[in-house]
Design a protein around this motif. Structure first.
Motif, PDB file in Angstrom:
ATOM      1  N   VAL A 115       0.824  -1.207   0.000  1.00 55.52           N
ATOM      2  CA  VAL A 115       0.000   0.000   0.000  1.00 55.52           C
ATOM      3  C   VAL A 115       0.861   1.262   0.000  1.00 55.52           C
ATOM      4  N   ALA A 116       2.082   1.170   0.554  1.00 59.24           N
ATOM      5  CA  ALA A 116       2.975   2.341   0.558  1.00 59.24           C
ATOM      6  C   ALA A 116       3.459   2.672  -0.843  1.00 59.24           C
ATOM      7  N   ASP A 199       1.742   6.997  11.182  1.00 59.60           N
ATOM      8  CA  ASP A 199       1.669   7.129   9.719  1.00 59.60           C
ATOM      9  C   ASP A 199       1.063   5.865   9.112  1.00 59.60           C
ATOM     10  N   PHE A 200       1.313   4.736   9.764  1.00 56.77           N
ATOM     11  CA  PHE A 200       0.723   3.459   9.384  1.00 56.77           C
ATOM     12  C   PHE A 200       0.124   2.837  10.653  1.00 56.77           C
ATOM     13  N   ARG A 228      -2.185   5.263   6.652  1.00 58.25           N
ATOM     14  CA  ARG A 228      -2.487   4.041   5.911  1.00 58.25           C
ATOM     15  C   ARG A 228      -2.774   2.927   6.921  1.00 58.25           C
ATOM     16  N   ILE A 229      -3.845   2.168   6.687  1.00 56.76           N
ATOM     17  CA  ILE A 229      -4.335   1.191   7.666  1.00 56.76           C
ATOM     18  C   ILE A 229      -4.244  -0.219   7.104  1.00 56.76           C
ATOM     19  N   GLY A 254      -4.522   5.223   2.268  1.00 55.78           N
ATOM     20  CA  GLY A 254      -4.532   3.881   1.692  1.00 55.78           C
ATOM     21  C   GLY A 254      -4.893   2.853   2.743  1.00 55.78           C
ATOM     22  N   ALA A 255      -5.261   1.686   2.278  1.00 58.10           N
ATOM     23  CA  ALA A 255      -5.606   0.596   3.198  1.00 58.10           C
ATOM     24  C   ALA A 255      -5.214  -0.720   2.555  1.00 58.10           C
TER      25      ALA A 255
END
Length: 531
Positions: A115-116, A199-200, A228-229, A254-255
């Motif tokens: 996702v990153a 951040d995540f 982002r999860i 994002g996820a």
């Protein structure tokens, strides 16, 4: 007769062979779990059931499982097992929480990378012959803050891997101590601080009433913009609709999800959104993990069926094979103490208090408590066992208290059980001698030394002449042989007790004759499982 196990889902041949090598009879029928009627017809023939996720162990199936002692789930999730019904039935439910830990943790890290850097979309675009280098602008993991919700077995591995990527790791877990967090190299924080700083965010907790929607719409609104999860734990931990809205608004960048509220997931609010990576519950899907959990469940089930060792049980304290060997006589003693108290207690029980003194105080007290409670409950429910007894006690509102103390008497170790009702307290103590045989050493505060037999007779009276003669004469005339005779008294002329070990159960007429003498306050036959 060797115990018999049914494997009703696909398990590796290596795992099936483990059963055979250990001397357990096994039927490998990997498609049977999909046919609930066929499974229902056969389940009564087995002592153990080894499953994955296809077999559904319902209350109806358990009702037909007359021989069943243990269910082993090759994997961590037991959503397909009615654990409550199994507990009431007295069936141990085991899983294998550690066999796929590394695999699941690695999948979470892989999903974070994906996702990153938007890897799935970039791959699909390139496969289509496009060269959209400028479209897929990612972010580094280096020096970013990772918030880990749940720092247990899998979560701690994720923390370790993230630290290796030079991320800053913060963790929220109510059971994580400051010392443990420090040794892991992470910072312990509360949930709100994690949401604000990360951040995540990656989740590694089971799905319970407390954790359901732990990332709710309100929680997501507290996150750092651009977070982002990642969820590779359990569906239902995140409000998928709320997350979809946050993704659309840009609050969440994002996820990456491997698990969903409804599975198999054929539709989800997260599907078809940009920069959302989804996989079909692949967390444990590596050949190594599948082999590991299969072998582990076969070993655990074999250990229990052959030695009584309990590992990774969800409804009973774990007892290693080494503990089982050492604790065996003490577990028997705990059951005998409970059986004594249970057979003498006619009123509703309010509390059960257990004192452990000396060497026994360092043993597995949870398991010993289960044995004592089981002994008590068997007086009114012969089918109860170590698994179901605590459930029944809890349902009846019985309070259980445990006290441990260092050696305080003449024995290296002893147990004292006290049962509290609305009318009285009844206590009995026992120990295990060097020969491994349990003994009763105190009843009602009166010191005794009584060998325990299958059939016993307990009497209470005032300390006065004629008691021994009356007991011996009456039982002798009835042809009942006394194997052992123990007496005790509080003081001369005070309260006295007798505990007789008989070769057979006295018939009701003998008991009536003893009661008719007027010498005894109480005449009670007792039965103990000494096998």
């Amino acid at each position: 007769m060797a115990p018999k196990v049914l494997v009703s889902d696909k398990l590796s041949e290596t795992a099936v062979q483990v059963f055979r090598d250990r001397g357990v009879e096994v039927d490998y029928l990997p498609d049977l779990g999909k046919d609930k009627d066929a499974l229902l017809a056969r389940i009564g023939d087995y002592d153990g059931l080894a499953i994955r996720s296809a077999t559904k162990v319902t209350e109806k199936l358990l009702a037909a499982a007359d021989r069943l002692k243990v269910i082993g789930r090759a994997g961590i999730g037991v959503d397909n097992v009615d654990v409550s019904a199994a507990s009431k039935k007295g069936v141990i439910v085991m899983n294998t929480p550690f066999g796929n830990s590394v695999t699941t943790a690695e999948h979470a890290i892989a999903m974070m990378f994906a996702v990153a850097r938007q890897l799935p979309e970039a791959s699909a675009s390139t496969h289509d012959g496009k060269w959209e280098k400028n479209r897929f602008m990612g972010v580094e993991l280096f020096n970013k803050t990772l918030g880990v919700i749940g720092a247990g077995n899998i979560g701690s591995i994720v923390c370790d891997r993230a630290l290796g990527l030079h991320m800053k790791v913060i963790a929220y877990d109510p059971y994580l101590s400051e010392e443990r967090a420090k040794s892991m190299g992470v910072t312990k924080v509360d949930l709100d601080e994690l949401l604000a700083r990360a951040d995540f965010i990656t989740l590694h907790v089971p799905l319970t009433d407390k954790t359901r929607n732990i990332l709710s719409a309100e929680a997501i609104s507290k996150t750092k913009t651009g977070v982002r999860i990642i969820n590779c734990a359990r569906g239902g931990l995140v409000d998928e609709k709320a997350l979809a809205e946050a993704l659309k608004s840009g609050r969440v960048a994002g996820a990456a999800f491997d698990v969903f509220e409804v599975e198999p997931a054929t539709d989800s609010p997260l599907f078809h959104l940009p920069n959302v990576v989804v996989t079909p519950h692949l967390g444990a899907s590596t050949s190594e993990a599948q082999e590991n959990v299969a072998i582990q469940v076969a070993e655990q089930m074999s250990d229990y069926l052959l030695t009584g060792a309990v590992q990774n049980a969800l409804n009973m304290p774990s007892v290693t094979a080494e503990e089982a060997a050492v604790m065996g006589p003490w577990l028997k003693l705990a059951g005998h103490l409970g059986a004594f108290a249970g057979q003498l207690t006619d009123e509703p029980i309010k509390a059960i208090n257990v004192l452990y003194d000396g060497n026994v105080s360092h043993m597995n007290l949870d398991a010993l408590n289960c044995a004592a409670i089981s002994g008590i409950m068997k007086a009114t429910n012969p089918d109860v066992n170590l698994v179901s007894a605590p459930i029944i006690a809890r349902e009846r509102g019985i309070k259980i208290a445990t006290t441990r103390q260092e050696k305080g008497g003449v024995f290296e170790g002893y147990m004292k059980l006290t049962v509290v009702t609305g009318k009285r307290e009844r206590s009995i103590a026992g120990t295990v001698f060097s020969d491994g045989k349990p003994r009763f050493i105190q009843i009602k505060g009166i010191t005794i030394d009584a060998e325990i037999g299958a059939h016993m007779l307990y009497t209470t009276n005032r300390d006065e002449p004629g008691i021994i003669g009356t007991l011996g004469h009456t039982l002798g005339d009835a042809g009942v042989n006394i194997a052992n005779f123990t007496l005790g008294r509080s003081a001369q002329g005070g309260d006295a007790i007798a505990l007789l070990y008989l070769d057979e159960a006295p018939n009701p007429e003998v008991l009536k004759q003893l009661e008719a003498t007027g010498l005894f306050q109480q005449v009670r036959p007792l039965v103990f499982d000494v096998a």
